[in-house]
Scaffold this motif. Sequence first.
Motif, short mmCIF file in Angstrom:
data_model
loop_
_atom_site.label_atom_id
_atom_site.label_comp_id
_atom_site.label_asym_id
_atom_site.label_seq_id
_atom_site.Cartn_x
_atom_site.Cartn_y
_atom_site.Cartn_z
N ALA A 180 -7.49 1.08 0.59
CA ALA A 180 -7.33 1.58 -0.38
C ALA A 180 -5.80 1.80 -0.67
N ARG A 181 -5.07 2.11 1.30
CA ARG A 181 -3.12 3.17 1.31
C ARG A 181 -2.74 1.92 0.75
N THR A 182 -2.98 0.06 1.15
CA THR A 182 -2.43 -1.21 1.20
C THR A 182 -2.13 -1.44 -0.13
N TYR A 183 -3.42 -0.91 -1.31
CA TYR A 183 -3.29 -1.90 -2.43
C TYR A 183 -2.29 -0.79 -3.44
N LEU A 184 -2.17 0.71 -3.30
CA LEU A 184 -1.48 1.59 -3.81
C LEU A 184 -0.32 1.32 -3.56
N ALA A 185 0.02 0.98 -2.00
CA ALA A 185 1.55 0.96 -2.18
C ALA A 185 1.73 -0.74 -2.46
N GLY A 186 1.10 -1.74 -2.61
CA GLY A 186 0.89 -3.02 -3.31
C GLY A 186 1.36 -2.85 -4.98
N LYS A 187 0.28 -1.65 -5.10
CA LYS A 187 0.51 -1.23 -6.67
C LYS A 187 2.39 -0.24 -6.98
N GLY A 188 2.81 0.16 -5.93
CA GLY A 188 4.08 0.53 -6.34
C GLY A 188 3.35 2.29 -6.69
N LEU A 189 2.22 2.30 -6.24
CA LEU A 189 1.80 3.90 -5.95
C LEU A 189 1.69 5.11 -5.80
N LEU A 190 2.21 4.30 -3.94
CA LEU A 190 3.11 4.70 -2.69
C LEU A 190 3.56 4.19 -2.49
N PRO A 191 4.89 4.97 -1.19
CA PRO A 191 5.26 3.77 -0.65
C PRO A 191 5.17 3.28 0.13
#
Length: 317
Positions: free
Chosen positions: A305-316
């Motif tokens: 989940a963290r990797t996906y959100l970061a890859g989409k620019g939603l997390l640092p």
Amino acid sequence: MRRRRAAAVAACLLALLAGGCAEGPSLEDRGAPTAPPGDSRDLVVGSAGFTESDLLAEMYALLLQAAGYRTRQLTVTNRELYEPALESGRIDVVPEYAATFADWLNAKEHGPDAPPVGSPDAAATMSALRALAAPRGLAVLDPGRAVDQNAFAVTAAYAAEHRLRTLSDLGAARLPVRLAAGDECVRRPYCAPGLRETYGIDVTGVDPKGVGTTQSKQAVQSGQAQLVLTTSTDATLDDFGLVLLADDRRLQNADHVVPVVNRARAGSAGVTGALDRLNTVLTTQDLAHLNEQVDSWRRLPEDVARTYLAGKGLLPP
């Protein structure tokens, strides 16, 4: 009167100690919501305990944390348990599926024989769902692009041989088809009857091996059956050489992924804004790939989940 009030207070204290007396709406206030939506800074994100629900709950928690909320997660594998917990405020947000949850609430409200309110029409399904959820103190946020609904697959070789891309193609091919599915498929309108009536598919029989199970997929892989009932986010189709046929005439209900929140605790613009960020990026194909990473690659849902959100620019990063 005082004795009755004292008894009521004592009962509530006992329930509180057991974790059951929370901040949800009282029975008297379970009509149309009138109080402003709540904005608790400490939120419990629920999961139904299967891979996809765990992944969605992890993404919800991470997005809420990025928006300044403190979160913890709670897994409750039975909807009969986690929905009342959502109403009472013991759980604040949970990922759900629009048509399935609408039909579940409808049966809870009107009995198990109530006509279904979920349909292939996403707007009508969401309207019915919100009407059922609001009196229970629940708010249903906007659906995203990801849909986890029933789907049908054939082998890639079979699809290539008969030039199949859609279920309409299969019906037009006039091929006799044995279907691997759950035993309820014989009578469910979205399954064998629907395939016959909506698509003209010659379903000669149902092999009751379950929905999307390894046994069902192996039956199609080996040629014992030609079609398998699974889901649109099935992460293992490639392992069996299977491909989905598009439901081009919309036989299946609109089971869009939707966050459902306890309005009194988590109905604020802050929560809505944080979770709505996922709607613009998460697709059905993305969800299938995320499931694959957990189920086949044995990665942890939180890491995926963290990797996906970061890859989409939603997390640092």
